[in-house]
Design a protein around this motif. Structure first.
Motif, PDB file in Angstrom:
ATOM      1  N   LYS A  19       2.220  -0.099  -2.934  1.00 41.31           N
ATOM      2  CA  LYS A  19       3.305  -1.072  -2.750  1.00 41.31           C
ATOM      3  C   LYS A  19       3.306  -1.549  -1.300  1.00 41.31           C
ATOM      4  CE  LYS A  19       5.903   0.729  -6.580  1.00 41.31           C
ATOM      5  NZ  LYS A  19       6.607   1.937  -6.947  1.00 41.31           N
ATOM      6  N   SER A  22       0.514  -3.972  -0.829  1.00 41.28           N
ATOM      7  CA  SER A  22       0.838  -5.279  -1.425  1.00 41.28           C
ATOM      8  C   SER A  22       1.749  -6.073  -0.503  1.00 41.28           C
ATOM      9  CB  SER A  22       1.547  -5.105  -2.770  1.00 41.28           C
ATOM     10  OG  SER A  22       0.617  -4.702  -3.729  1.00 41.28           O
ATOM     11  N   GLU A  23       2.693  -5.390   0.129  1.00 40.21           N
ATOM     12  CA  GLU A  23       3.598  -6.105   1.045  1.00 40.21           C
ATOM     13  C   GLU A  23       2.806  -6.686   2.219  1.00 40.21           C
ATOM     14  OE1 GLU A  23       7.842  -3.868   0.195  1.00 40.21           O
ATOM     15  OE2 GLU A  23       6.848  -3.472   2.096  1.00 40.21           O
ATOM     16  N   GLN A  36       5.257 -17.422  -2.676  1.00 44.24           N
ATOM     17  CA  GLN A  36       5.305 -16.434  -3.751  1.00 44.24           C
ATOM     18  C   GLN A  36       5.729 -17.086  -5.067  1.00 44.24           C
ATOM     19  OE1 GLN A  36       8.385 -13.603  -3.866  1.00 44.24           O
ATOM     20  NE2 GLN A  36       7.106 -11.983  -4.644  1.00 44.24           N
ATOM     21  N   ASP A  38       6.846 -16.048  -9.210  1.00 37.05           N
ATOM     22  CA  ASP A  38       7.161 -14.914 -10.094  1.00 37.05           C
ATOM     23  C   ASP A  38       6.260 -14.893 -11.319  1.00 37.05           C
ATOM     24  OD1 ASP A  38       9.143 -14.147  -8.444  1.00 37.05           O
ATOM     25  OD2 ASP A  38      10.718 -15.262  -9.507  1.00 37.05           O
ATOM     26  N   ARG A 142       5.285  -8.957   3.922  1.00 38.93           N
ATOM     27  CA  ARG A 142       6.439  -9.556   3.264  1.00 38.93           C
ATOM     28  C   ARG A 142       7.091  -8.441   2.462  1.00 38.93           C
ATOM     29  NH1 ARG A 142       8.747 -11.044  -1.127  1.00 38.93           N
ATOM     30  NH2 ARG A 142       9.780 -13.066  -1.274  1.00 38.93           N
ATOM     31  N   ARG A 143       8.157  -7.890   2.972  1.00 41.55           N
ATOM     32  CA  ARG A 143       8.740  -6.679   2.374  1.00 41.55           C
ATOM     33  C   ARG A 143       9.669  -7.053   1.226  1.00 41.55           C
ATOM     34  NH1 ARG A 143       7.033  -2.293   5.937  1.00 41.55           N
ATOM     35  NH2 ARG A 143       6.618  -3.221   7.954  1.00 41.55           N
ATOM     36  N   ASP A 144       9.653  -6.191   0.197  1.00 43.53           N
ATOM     37  CA  ASP A 144      10.514  -6.456  -0.950  1.00 43.53           C
ATOM     38  C   ASP A 144      11.974  -6.230  -0.606  1.00 43.53           C
ATOM     39  OD1 ASP A 144       8.562  -7.288  -2.558  1.00 43.53           O
ATOM     40  OD2 ASP A 144       8.244  -5.360  -3.575  1.00 43.53           O
ATOM     41  N   SER A 145      12.249  -5.220   0.216  1.00 49.86           N
ATOM     42  CA  SER A 145      13.641  -4.922   0.569  1.00 49.86           C
ATOM     43  C   SER A 145      13.914  -5.466   1.960  1.00 49.86           C
ATOM     44  CB  SER A 145      13.845  -3.407   0.552  1.00 49.86           C
ATOM     45  OG  SER A 145      15.004  -3.063   1.271  1.00 49.86           O
ATOM     46  N   ASP A 396      21.066  -3.324  -2.098  1.00 47.28           N
ATOM     47  CA  ASP A 396      21.050  -4.575  -2.857  1.00 47.28           C
ATOM     48  C   ASP A 396      22.181  -4.604  -3.875  1.00 47.28           C
ATOM     49  OD1 ASP A 396      20.030  -7.032  -3.524  1.00 47.28           O
ATOM     50  OD2 ASP A 396      17.954  -6.311  -3.604  1.00 47.28           O
TER      51      ASP A 396
END
Ligand code: SAM
Ligand code: SF4
Length: 452
Positions: A19, A22-23, A36, A38, A142-145, A396
């Protein structure tokens, strides 16, 4: 005339390390003006970041790839990439199996995605799987959180657990310097991040490959020293680390965790089996007695610490009695969470060649029995949170209930409560726990809820 930006889609399989890779790759693509998307069915660049730890994860990739390969036949502008551990394991063979692929790149090459992509756009089919020295990356992931982030501290693994494909696909250990790690954490803090998880396949090996020894003769750079070194980064409120290896875990590390207030009371220490003969066949380098002593020591210093682990059932030759020893360890210790798996023979690993493999029926029966016990034990153990006030770092909105926010306790429990995300995101809030809920049998993640 303006052209619309190219869109990318990344699908990630497997562990936190993937993960985090991927970021980083998403950050590189965005620095090249990709946006990005989806939807993998309409994206211009599709990247599968793959896992080969068990056969089912690997097979899933092939089925996804089949669909994209068909799309590529009518849409030659589509860029199709396989990254990660399947890419490393299969290399050129993957191109023969799926000739529509533009690139096959191993995990050590994640930071080079931009350069490699240039070669693809020049019309080449690229295979990047040779061992390399992993470069420090200047592109921002590019972080998900926006609240919690992973920070790699050591890549690769020098262990040779007989079931595990990781050393074959992720290469030898390479530690980042403490300065580079601290600089990344300072940058994260400037962007508003509050929590960092330091990552390594065997994080206790951190620093072994860096130069220098102390006057007492130990390595100058260890995980414990790193924790002291990064602990005072202003703005970072919480620090976690994973994955710990029982063979190298030290009391000095436990004392540091107790002493350093930002380090969360959560240890992820896989034991894999509760039987000494199986542990030996796995080449794990410790006994169940040593594992138990580690947990006792943690609980001596931090009685409430959350303990999670990984375990494998149905290793070649495992007898019912040996499996019972795993059940006994789980019953005695009472884990907060356990990731369980049936042994899956992996290409290029010693255990896959042995002729004492167990049947799928036996493995799946043992997995079920272990999961059942874990669920019971984790549910019992969770009751200690009931009616208590826990510090929750809000990450979140609850995707299933927009009136609720979600975050995690210091012990890593997912917790939901009513509140406005715009006001609470990134805040640490005291939450009175009024309900403890199990929402998954395997892995037994349990959530805590306050219904105000
Ligand atoms: N480095 C960590 C350690 O030493 O435990 C874990 C790395 S691995 C990515 C994560 C987990 O996958 C392992 O802890 C193990 O339980 C599981 N695993 C690895 N190889 C496996 C195999 N061949 N079959 C089933 N599970 C496996
Ligand atoms: Fe695999 Fe063992 Fe290394 Fe963990 S320590 S990644 S299980 S070889």
């Amino acid at each position: 005339m303006t052209t619309s930006p190219r869109r990318y889609h990344i699908t990630t399989f497997g562990c936190q390390m993937n993960k985090a890779d991927s970021e980083r790759m998403a950050g590189i693509l965005e620095s090249l003006d990709y946006q990005q998307s989806d939807n993998p069915e309409t994206a211009d660049l599709v990247l599968y970041n793959t896992c080969t730890i068990r056969d089912n994860a690997e097979q899933k990739v092939y089925s996804y790839l089949g669909r994209q390969a068909k799309r590529k036949q009518t849409n030659p502008n589509l860029t199709l990439i396989v990254a990660g551990c399947v890419a490393q394991q299969e290399g050129e063979a993957l191109l023969r199996r799926v000739p529509e692929l533009d690139m096959v790149m191993g995990p050590q090459h994640a930071n080079r995605l931009g350069d490699l992509l240039e070669q693809v756009l020049a019309g080449n089919q690229v295979v990047a799987t040779e061992p390399v020295h992993i470069m420090e990356d200047i592109t921002k992931p590019r972080r998900d959180s926006q609240v919690t982030a992973w920070v790699n501290v050591i890549y690769g693994c020098n262990e040779r657990c007989t079931y595990c494909v990781v050393p074959n696909v992720r290469g030898t250990e390479q530690s980042r310097t403490p300065e580079a790690i601290r600089a990344e954490m300072e940058d994260l803090a400037r962007q508003g991040y509050k929590e960092v998880t330091l990552l390594g396949q065997n994080i206790d090996a951190y620093g072994r490959d860096l130069p220098g020894t102390t006057p007492e003769g130990r390595h100058k750079h260890t995980l414990t020293d790193l924790l002291y070194y990064v602990h005072d980064v202003p703005g970072i409120d919480r620090i976690r680390f994973a994955t710990s290896h029982p063979r190298y875990f030290t009391e000095r590390l436990i004392r540091a965790c107790q002493e350093l207030p930002k380090v969360c009371e959560h240890f992820h220490i896989p034991f894999q089996s509760g039987d000494n003969q199986v542990l030996k066949a796995m080449s794990r380098g410790y006994t169940h007695e040593k594992y138990r002593r580690i947990i006792e020591t943690i609980r001596k210093y931090m009685p409430d610490a959350a303990i999670s682990a990984d375990a494998i059932v149905g290793f070649p030759g495992e007898t019912e009695e040996q499996f019972q020893n795993t059940l006994k360890l789980v019953a005695d210790i009472g884990f907060d969470q356990l990731n369980t798996a049936a042994y899956s023979p992996r290409p290029g690993t010693p255990a896959a060649e042995w002729d004492n493999q167990l049947s799928e029926e036996v493995k799946s029966d043992r997995l079920q029995r272990l999961n059942h016990l874990v669920a019971q034990k984790a549910a019992d153990r969770s009751q200690r949170y009931f009616d208590r006030v826990e510090e929750v770092l809000v990450e979140d909105r609850n995707p299933k209930n927009p009136r609720q926010v979600m975050g995690r306790t210091r012990g890593n429990r997912l917790t939901f409560f009513e509140g406005e995300i715009d006001r609470l995101k990134g805040q640490t809030v005291p939450v009175k726990i009024t309900e403890v809920r199990a929402f998954s049998l395997t892995g037994t993640a349990l959530s805590l809820v306050e219904s105000r």
